[in-house]
Design an enzyme around this catalytic site. Structure first.
Site, PDB file in Angstrom:
ATOM      1  CD  GLU A  65      -3.315  -0.873   2.073  1.00  0.00           C
ATOM      2  OE1 GLU A  65      -3.098  -0.063   3.124  1.00  0.00           O
ATOM      3  OE2 GLU A  65      -4.050  -1.538   1.953  1.00  0.00           O
ATOM      4  CD  GLU A  89      -3.707  -6.043   3.783  1.00  0.00           C
ATOM      5  OE1 GLU A  89      -4.550  -5.104   4.309  1.00  0.00           O
ATOM      6  OE2 GLU A  89      -2.562  -5.810   3.875  1.00  0.00           O
TER       7      GLU A  89
HETATM    8  C1  NOJ Z   1      -4.267  -2.339   4.946  1.00  0.00           C
HETATM    9  C2  NOJ Z   1      -2.951  -2.556   5.705  1.00  0.00           C
HETATM   10  O1  NOJ Z   1      -2.190  -3.345   4.663  1.00  0.00           O
HETATM   11  C3  NOJ Z   1      -3.319  -3.380   6.913  1.00  0.00           C
HETATM   12  O2  NOJ Z   1      -1.835  -2.892   7.625  1.00  0.00           O
HETATM   13  C4  NOJ Z   1      -4.404  -2.917   7.708  1.00  0.00           C
HETATM   14  O3  NOJ Z   1      -4.362  -3.367   8.992  1.00  0.00           O
HETATM   15  C5  NOJ Z   1      -5.361  -3.166   6.949  1.00  0.00           C
HETATM   16  N1  NOJ Z   1      -5.567  -2.478   5.647  1.00  0.00           N
HETATM   17  C6  NOJ Z   1      -6.625  -2.877   7.652  1.00  0.00           C
HETATM   18  O4  NOJ Z   1      -6.844  -1.433   7.771  1.00  0.00           O
END
Ligand code: NOJ
Length: 460
Positions: free
Chosen positions: A163, A365
Site C-alpha cells: 500500500e 487483503e
Molecule cells: C491495510 C493494511 O495493509 C493493513 O496493515 C491494515 O491493518 C488493514 N488494511 C486494515 O486497515
C-alpha cells in the site's frame, strides 16, 4: 461451482502489527516504535511493543493456521529486525526468527508469501530522510538482497511494497501514520517516485537471488462500483477506477485525496508510464524523472495483487471525470471503521483490473473489523464476519464465472492485531487475541473459512 483447482486460500498479517519483541535480539527501532511514543497520534497511546507476542509464539500460531487449513500465509519482514540501522550490519538473530517461521510453515504445508515492506521503516533511515532520500531505493534493494539470499531457497512468493498510497499519503501528506509528516504535493510525489523505484529495484534483486521467484506488489485497490448495471454506470465505474483526481487544494487532506487512487501507483509498475491525466493535474509539482527510471519501475511481474476492502458507488455524469460518487442505499451496513460494506467490490475491482492488466489476480487483503466479544464458554460468534466473507468471496466467484483470472485470496487478518493509528480498537482477525494474556481463540468465522477452503468454495 467450486473454484478453479489452482485457486489458493490464505490469510495475512504484518510484522509491526503482530510480532511485539520490539527491542529483542538486536532489533533496531522502526518509525512505528518512535511514532507511537508521540502523544495523541495513536488511539489511547497504544503501541506495538508486545502486539500479539507472535515473536514468541510461532509454533502456536502456525498450528492455528494449520487447523484452519490455510494454504498460504502472507506476512512481512521487519527491516530493522534484520538491519538494525537499515543498512550495514546484518542482525542474524533477526534472520533466524524468519528462518524458523518459514520452516514451521513449510512443515505444516503452508506456502510462505513474504511482503518486504509493510510500513516499519528503520528509524535510522527515517533520520536520513526516509522515502524522501534519493538513496532509499538502493537501501531497499540492498535489504532485499540480504533477505532473498537467506530465505530465497525456500520462499518463492514475494511482494515488494504494501500500500504505497498509505505509507506515502497517510504518512507524508496527512501526517496520520509514521513518521507523521505533512508535506507538499511535490514532496509527496518525490517520495512516491522513490518508492516506485524501490519496488523496481527489489524485483531485480529477487530475480537475481531467488530461483523460480514469483513476484508482485500489494497496493491498495481503490475501487469503484456502478450504482446500476447500465452500460453508462459501468463505464463510469471503470473510468473512476483509473482516474487521478486533481488536488482540490494544497491542504494535507487535498493532497492526500488526490494521491488516493490506483492508477498513479499501478500504471508505472505494470505499464511503465505515469498516467497522463495525473501528469497534467499535478503539473509543476511533478519532479523530474526519465525513461530510465520508468524502465526500472516496470519490471515484469507474475501476478496482480491488491488490498480491497470497499468501493465507492458511482453513476455516469456529464462532467470532466465522467462520473459522480453517490451514497449506497440507506441502511447499507458499515463496519466499526465506518467503511461501507459492499460485497461486489471484489467483483468490480477484479473485473476492471483484469481487463487492464491481464495478470492472475490475488486479493492480498480483504477483511472486516467487528465488535467481537468472548462468551463465557470462550466462543466468539462473529456472524457479521461470516456474512462479509460470504458476500465478498461471492464476488470473486461471480468474476471467475465470467472469465476474470482470480488466483487466490488472503483474508485480513489471521488474528486481531495493532491497527496503526486505531491501536487495538479494531478487530479484523479470524482469531481473537487477548492483549493482556495473549490467549488466542479462533472465532466462528475461522470455522466458516475452513469450510470454504476444504470445499474450495463449493459451500458458497
Ligand atoms: C491495510 C493494511 O495493509 C493493513 O496493515 C491494515 O491493518 C488493514 N488494511 C486494515 O486497515
Amino acid at each position: 461451482m467450486t473454484f478453479p483447482t489452482h485457486f489458493r486460500w490464505g490469510a495475512a498479517t504484518s510484522s509491526y502489527q503482530i510480532e511485539g519483541a520490539w527491542n529483542e535480539d538486536g532489533k533496531g527501532l522502526s518509525i512505528w516504535d518512535t511514532f507511537t511514543e508521540m502523544p495523541g497520534k495513536v488511539f489511547r497511546g497504544h503501541d506495538g511493543k508486545d502486539a500479539c507476542d507472535h515473536y514468541h509464539r510461532i509454533d502456536e500460531d502456525v498450528k492455528i493456521m494449520s487447523d484452519i487449513g490455510l494454504q498460504m500465509y502472507r506476512f512481512s519482514l521487519s527491516w530493522p529486525r534484520i538491519l538494525p540501522q537499515g543498512t550495514g550490519k546484518v542482525e542474524t538473530r533477526g534472520l533466524d526468527f524468519y528462518d524458523r517461521l518459514v520452516d514451521a510453515l513449510l512443515k505444516a504445508n503452508i506456502e510462505p508469501w513474504i511482503t518486504l515492506y509493510h510500513w516499519d521503516l528503520p528509524w535510522a533511515l527515517q533520520l536520513r530522510g526516509g522515502w524522501m532520500n534519493p538513496e532509499i531505493s538502493d537501501q531497499f534493494q540492498n535489504y532485499t538482497e540480504v533477505v532473498a539470499q537467506r530465505l530465497g531457497d525456500r520462499v518463492k512468493h514475494w511482494f515488494t511494497l504494501n500500500e504505497p498510497q498509505v505509507f506515502i499519503g497517510l504518512a507524508y501528506a496527512l501526517g496520520a501514520h509514521a513518521p507523521g509528516w505533512k508535506l507538499s504535493l511535490q514532496e509527496n510525489l518525490v517520495a512516491g517516485h522513490n518508492a516506485l523505484l524501490a519496488h523496481g529495484k527489489a524485483v531485480q534483486a529477487l530475480r537475481a537471488n531467488v530461483q523460480d521467484s514469483k513476484v508482485g506488489a500489494a497496493p491498495v485497490g481503490i475501487c469503484f462500483r456502478p450504482a446500476t448495471e447500465s452500460a453508462e454506470d459501468i463505464e463510469a465505474a471503470r473510468r473512476a477506477t483509473f482516474n487521478v483526481k486533481a488536488p482540490a487544494n494544497s491542504t494535507p487532506e487535498g493532497i492526500f485525496d488526490s494521491l488516493w487512487n490506483s492508477a498513479w501507483w499501478m500504471e508505472p509498475m505494470f505499464n511503465g508510464r505515469y498516467p497522463e491525466e495525473g501528469l497534467e493535474r499535478y503539473g509543476d509539482a511533478m519532479p523530474a524523472f526519465d525513461e530510465a527510471d520508468l524502465k526500472i519501475i516496470q519490471q515484469p511481474l507474475d501476478f496482480f495483487g491488491a488490498n480491497i476492502y470497499h468501493a465507492q458507488t458511482v453513476v455516469a455524469a456529464d462532467n470532466e471525470d465522467g462520473y459522480k460518487i453517490v451514497n449506497p442505499p440507506a441502511g447499507n451496513p458499515r463496519n466499526t471503521m465506518n467503511w461501507d460494506i459492499v460485497p461486489d467490490a471484489l467483483y468490480w475491482g477484479g473485473k476492471f483490473y483484469h481487463e487492464r492488466y491481464g495478470l492472475p489476480i490475488f486479493v492480498t487483503e480483504n477483511g472486516i473489523p467487528c465488535v467481537d466479544m468472548v462468551s463465557p464458554d470462550k466462543k466468539v460468534e462473529d456472524g457479521s464476519r461470516k456474512e462479509f466473507i460470504r458476500g465478498y468471496v461471492g464476488g470473486v466467484k461471480r468474476a471467475l464465472s465470467e472469465g476474470v483470472n482470480f488466483a487466490g485470496y488472503f483474508y485480513w487478518s489471521l488474528m486481531d492485531n495493532f491497527e496503526w493509528a486505531e491501536g487495538y480498537s479494531q478487530r479484523f482477525g479470524l482469531v481473537h487475541v487477548n492483549y493482556q494474556t495473549f490467549e488466542r481463540i479462533p472465532k466462528e468465522s475461522s470455522k466458516f473459512y475452513s469450510e470454504i477452503i476444504r470445499t474450495n468454495g463449493a459451500i458458497l
